[in-house]
Scaffold this motif. Structure first.
Motif, PDB file in Angstrom:
ATOM      1  N   GLU A 174      38.592  32.158  44.295  1.00 40.48           N
ATOM      2  CA  GLU A 174      39.712  31.911  43.390  1.00 40.48           C
ATOM      3  C   GLU A 174      40.284  33.231  42.869  1.00 40.48           C
ATOM      4  O   GLU A 174      41.509  33.421  42.800  1.00 40.48           O
ATOM      5  CB  GLU A 174      39.234  31.035  42.234  1.00 40.48           C
ATOM      6  CG  GLU A 174      40.318  30.543  41.310  1.00 40.48           C
ATOM      7  CD  GLU A 174      39.757  29.600  40.268  1.00 40.48           C
ATOM      8  OE1 GLU A 174      39.485  30.055  39.129  1.00 40.48           O
ATOM      9  OE2 GLU A 174      39.579  28.412  40.589  1.00 40.48           O
ATOM     10  N   LEU A 175      39.400  34.152  42.504  1.00 43.23           N
ATOM     11  CA  LEU A 175      39.827  35.461  42.015  1.00 43.23           C
ATOM     12  C   LEU A 175      40.612  36.214  43.088  1.00 43.23           C
ATOM     13  O   LEU A 175      41.700  36.745  42.819  1.00 43.23           O
ATOM     14  CB  LEU A 175      38.598  36.282  41.604  1.00 43.23           C
ATOM     15  CG  LEU A 175      38.823  37.777  41.366  1.00 43.23           C
ATOM     16  CD1 LEU A 175      39.634  37.999  40.088  1.00 43.23           C
ATOM     17  CD2 LEU A 175      37.494  38.512  41.291  1.00 43.23           C
ATOM     18  N   LEU A 176      40.080  36.255  44.300  1.00 38.84           N
ATOM     19  CA  LEU A 176      40.684  37.073  45.344  1.00 38.84           C
ATOM     20  C   LEU A 176      41.968  36.457  45.883  1.00 38.84           C
ATOM     21  O   LEU A 176      42.816  37.175  46.427  1.00 38.84           O
ATOM     22  CB  LEU A 176      39.679  37.304  46.476  1.00 38.84           C
ATOM     23  CG  LEU A 176      38.418  38.073  46.072  1.00 38.84           C
ATOM     24  CD1 LEU A 176      37.501  38.274  47.271  1.00 38.84           C
ATOM     25  CD2 LEU A 176      38.759  39.412  45.434  1.00 38.84           C
ATOM     26  N   LEU A 177      42.128  35.163  45.729  1.00 43.61           N
ATOM     27  CA  LEU A 177      43.390  34.538  46.127  1.00 43.61           C
ATOM     28  C   LEU A 177      44.517  34.896  45.165  1.00 43.61           C
ATOM     29  O   LEU A 177      45.684  34.929  45.543  1.00 43.61           O
ATOM     30  CB  LEU A 177      43.229  33.015  46.196  1.00 43.61           C
ATOM     31  CG  LEU A 177      42.499  32.477  47.435  1.00 43.61           C
ATOM     32  CD1 LEU A 177      42.134  31.011  47.256  1.00 43.61           C
ATOM     33  CD2 LEU A 177      43.346  32.670  48.695  1.00 43.61           C
ATOM     34  N   THR A 178      44.160  35.168  43.924  1.00 42.75           N
ATOM     35  CA  THR A 178      45.178  35.507  42.919  1.00 42.75           C
ATOM     36  C   THR A 178      45.302  37.007  42.691  1.00 42.75           C
ATOM     37  O   THR A 178      46.339  37.490  42.258  1.00 42.75           O
ATOM     38  CB  THR A 178      44.855  34.824  41.580  1.00 42.75           C
ATOM     39  OG1 THR A 178      43.531  35.190  41.161  1.00 42.75           O
ATOM     40  CG2 THR A 178      44.930  33.312  41.725  1.00 42.75           C
ATOM     41  N   GLU A 179      44.218  37.765  42.970  1.00 41.80           N
ATOM     42  CA  GLU A 179      44.237  39.222  42.814  1.00 41.80           C
ATOM     43  C   GLU A 179      43.720  39.871  44.095  1.00 41.80           C
ATOM     44  O   GLU A 179      42.561  40.289  44.179  1.00 41.80           O
ATOM     45  CB  GLU A 179      43.350  39.649  41.637  1.00 41.80           C
ATOM     46  CG  GLU A 179      43.787  39.113  40.286  1.00 41.80           C
ATOM     47  CD  GLU A 179      42.867  39.597  39.174  1.00 41.80           C
ATOM     48  OE1 GLU A 179      42.372  40.740  39.255  1.00 41.80           O
ATOM     49  OE2 GLU A 179      42.617  38.814  38.236  1.00 41.80           O
ATOM     50  N   PRO A 180      44.568  39.938  45.111  1.00 34.41           N
ATOM     51  CA  PRO A 180      44.092  40.373  46.439  1.00 34.41           C
ATOM     52  C   PRO A 180      43.542  41.794  46.503  1.00 34.41           C
ATOM     53  O   PRO A 180      42.785  42.105  47.413  1.00 34.41           O
ATOM     54  CB  PRO A 180      45.328  40.216  47.326  1.00 34.41           C
ATOM     55  CG  PRO A 180      46.488  40.176  46.380  1.00 34.41           C
ATOM     56  CD  PRO A 180      45.987  39.555  45.130  1.00 34.41           C
ATOM     57  N   ASP A 181      43.900  42.675  45.564  1.00 36.57           N
ATOM     58  CA  ASP A 181      43.363  44.037  45.584  1.00 36.57           C
ATOM     59  C   ASP A 181      42.249  44.230  44.547  1.00 36.57           C
ATOM     60  O   ASP A 181      41.897  45.364  44.204  1.00 36.57           O
ATOM     61  CB  ASP A 181      44.471  45.057  45.313  1.00 36.57           C
ATOM     62  CG  ASP A 181      45.371  45.262  46.520  1.00 36.57           C
ATOM     63  OD1 ASP A 181      44.914  44.964  47.642  1.00 36.57           O
ATOM     64  OD2 ASP A 181      46.514  45.705  46.355  1.00 36.57           O
ATOM     65  N   SER A 182      41.685  43.115  44.092  1.00 40.48           N
ATOM     66  CA  SER A 182      40.674  43.192  43.042  1.00 40.48           C
ATOM     67  C   SER A 182      39.430  43.944  43.505  1.00 40.48           C
ATOM     68  O   SER A 182      39.067  43.928  44.679  1.00 40.48           O
ATOM     69  CB  SER A 182      40.277  41.780  42.598  1.00 40.48           C
ATOM     70  OG  SER A 182      39.264  41.842  41.610  1.00 40.48           O
ATOM     71  N   LYS A 183      38.785  44.600  42.530  1.00 39.14           N
ATOM     72  CA  LYS A 183      37.488  45.238  42.771  1.00 39.14           C
ATOM     73  C   LYS A 183      36.358  44.408  42.177  1.00 39.14           C
ATOM     74  O   LYS A 183      35.208  44.828  42.183  1.00 39.14           O
ATOM     75  CB  LYS A 183      37.476  46.643  42.149  1.00 39.14           C
ATOM     76  CG  LYS A 183      38.574  47.567  42.664  1.00 39.14           C
ATOM     77  CD  LYS A 183      38.468  48.959  42.080  1.00 39.14           C
ATOM     78  CE  LYS A 183      38.812  48.984  40.590  1.00 39.14           C
ATOM     79  NZ  LYS A 183      40.237  48.669  40.312  1.00 39.14           N
ATOM     80  N   ARG A 184      36.688  43.231  41.665  1.00 36.00           N
ATOM     81  CA  ARG A 184      35.714  42.415  40.941  1.00 36.00           C
ATOM     82  C   ARG A 184      35.031  41.342  41.784  1.00 36.00           C
ATOM     83  O   ARG A 184      34.225  40.566  41.269  1.00 36.00           O
ATOM     84  CB  ARG A 184      36.406  41.731  39.748  1.00 36.00           C
ATOM     85  CG  ARG A 184      36.970  42.719  38.740  1.00 36.00           C
ATOM     86  CD  ARG A 184      37.607  41.988  37.573  1.00 36.00           C
ATOM     87  NE  ARG A 184      38.127  42.915  36.570  1.00 36.00           N
ATOM     88  CZ  ARG A 184      38.685  42.544  35.428  1.00 36.00           C
ATOM     89  NH1 ARG A 184      38.811  41.246  35.147  1.00 36.00           N
ATOM     90  NH2 ARG A 184      39.135  43.448  34.571  1.00 36.00           N
ATOM     91  N   GLY A 185      35.342  41.295  43.067  1.00 39.26           N
ATOM     92  CA  GLY A 185      34.792  40.233  43.902  1.00 39.26           C
ATOM     93  C   GLY A 185      33.347  40.468  44.308  1.00 39.26           C
ATOM     94  O   GLY A 185      33.028  40.531  45.506  1.00 39.26           O
ATOM     95  N   TYR A 186      32.468  40.581  43.334  1.00 41.18           N
ATOM     96  CA  TYR A 186      31.052  40.874  43.601  1.00 41.18           C
ATOM     97  C   TYR A 186      30.217  39.615  43.401  1.00 41.18           C
ATOM     98  O   TYR A 186      30.373  38.897  42.406  1.00 41.18           O
ATOM     99  CB  TYR A 186      30.549  41.985  42.683  1.00 41.18           C
ATOM    100  CG  TYR A 186      29.216  42.553  43.120  1.00 41.18           C
ATOM    101  CD1 TYR A 186      29.156  43.515  44.120  1.00 41.18           C
ATOM    102  CD2 TYR A 186      28.023  42.112  42.563  1.00 41.18           C
ATOM    103  CE1 TYR A 186      27.942  44.038  44.551  1.00 41.18           C
ATOM    104  CE2 TYR A 186      26.802  42.623  42.982  1.00 41.18           C
ATOM    105  CZ  TYR A 186      26.768  43.584  43.979  1.00 41.18           C
ATOM    106  OH  TYR A 186      25.558  44.096  44.409  1.00 41.18           O
ATOM    107  N   LEU A 187      29.318  39.361  44.361  1.00 43.70           N
ATOM    108  CA  LEU A 187      28.436  38.203  44.311  1.00 43.70           C
ATOM    109  C   LEU A 187      26.994  38.681  44.136  1.00 43.70           C
ATOM    110  O   LEU A 187      26.320  39.040  45.097  1.00 43.70           O
ATOM    111  CB  LEU A 187      28.557  37.414  45.622  1.00 43.70           C
ATOM    112  CG  LEU A 187      29.897  36.729  45.882  1.00 43.70           C
ATOM    113  CD1 LEU A 187      30.022  36.336  47.355  1.00 43.70           C
ATOM    114  CD2 LEU A 187      30.035  35.488  44.989  1.00 43.70           C
TER     115      LEU A 187
END
Length: 341
Positions: free
Chosen positions: A126-139
């Motif tokens: 959901e995050l990466l679909l709305t913020e494609p250049d995000s650095k927060r996509g950590y699992l």
């Protein structure tokens, strides 16, 4: 300047790290009764993460287990019923004999949260679909509370996966606290690049690079002789087997994984036995048909205790998977070839 070594396939990275740990080990350790040679803080990058299987006869990589573990993760499971069938040794890491703890990475990534009804994975999508250049996509996977029990036999080796969409591609950076280079590395890279490809499909992106960092990279002394044979084969073979691994179908979603696992359970519990023709008629993409072909062959080994694979199923495998099965179960494959004549 890029300092992480690049490889086109996991095989190249695997051989390079085996050589490093055996020939230039920094430490000789004995952790939890496992004597090993270790190097600290190493990594590599795969430019084509789909090339996730090694074609080394001495290693006898098991594609049945590789796919089973990846699907077990993607389904968010932690039960031993499924994964213990493909890898009985994993049962030793279970406290209650029913489920696994830290090593059930998929449960941490894909199981839904009771309050939000979303998994970590869903939230990152959901995050990466709305913020494609995000650095927060950590699992994150490893949890500090795993260390509270000093006798815990199953602490996660995976710290976490970092998903980075850039320029139309999904790149992944994996952080491991430790990796057994001869065993765990191959399984981990296979599963994590499958998760990467699955995530790329959900985001509508192409597959990018996969980068793997390890805190403690080690080879256990008990596996040293096999490692020597693997490296000797790599040094002496006149040609290197090369098989292109296919792309995951663009329509793959959670329902696809559930559909495949429905048939997997029927085969694992020996409720059904499938011919190649039957598998082709199940309504699955050829990519997933190949996985069921593998599971059927394994059913024959486990339940029929066959001395010969079904020639039709073996012949229906893609060349690379057939090459691996012929080396993992050479007698069954040879008998199938003889029976097909």
């Amino acid at each position: 300047m890029l300092t992480t070594p690049e490889f086109t396939s996991v095989e190249g990275a695997y051989l390079a790290l085996l050589r490093l740990a055996t020939e230039d080990a920094e430490h000789h350790i004995s952790a939890r009764g496992n004597d090993a040679r270790e190097v600290i803080g190493v990594g590599f990058r795969l430019t084509n993460p789909r090339q996730r299987l090694p074609y080394i006869a001495e290693r006898k990589a098991n594609p049945v287990f590789q796919f089973a573990e990846a699907l077990w993760y993607l389904a968010g499971r932690r039960d031993l019923d499924m994964i213990g069938y493909y890898a009985p040794s994993m049962r030793a890491s279970s406290v209650d004999g029913i489920r696994l703890g830290g090593s059930a990475y998929g449960h941490a990534l894909f199981s839904t949260n009771g309050s939000t009804k979303q998994s970590q994975f869903d939230q990152v999508m959901e995050l990466l679909l709305t913020e494609p250049d995000s650095k927060r996509g950590y699992l994150p996977v490893f949890k500090a509370k795993e260390l509270a029990d000093h006798n815990n036999p199953d602490v996660a080796c995976l710290a976490g996966l970092h998903l980075l969409p850039r320029d139309g591609h999904l790149h992944v950076v994996c952080n491991m606290r430790a990796n057994d280079l001869d065993c765990g590395l191959l399984s981990d890279v296979f599963s994590f690049t499958m998760i990467q490809e699955y995530a790329a499909i959900q985001l509508g992106l192409e597959l990018g690079t996969y980068t793997h960092f390890i805190g403690s990279a080690h080879v256990n002394d008990r596996n040293a002789e096999r490692v020597k044979r693997v490296l000797a084969e790599a040094d002496s073979r006149p040609t290197v087997p090369s098989f292109a691994f296919p792309a995951m179908p663009a329509g793959t979603e959670g329902a696809t994984i559930a559909h495949v696992l429905m048939h997997e359970e029927a085969l694992r519990t020996n409720q059904l036995r499938y011919s190649a023709e039957h598998i082709r008629g199940l309504g699955l993409d050829p990519y997933w048909q190949q996985v069921l072909m593998l599971f059927e062959l394994y059913r024959q080994v486990q339940h029929d205790q066959t001395m010969a694979f079904d020639p039709g199923v073996l012949a229906a495998l893609d060349p690379g998977l057939r090459w691996l099965m012929e080396r993992k179960w050479p007698a069954c494959a040879a008998a199938a070839a003889g029976g097909a004549k």
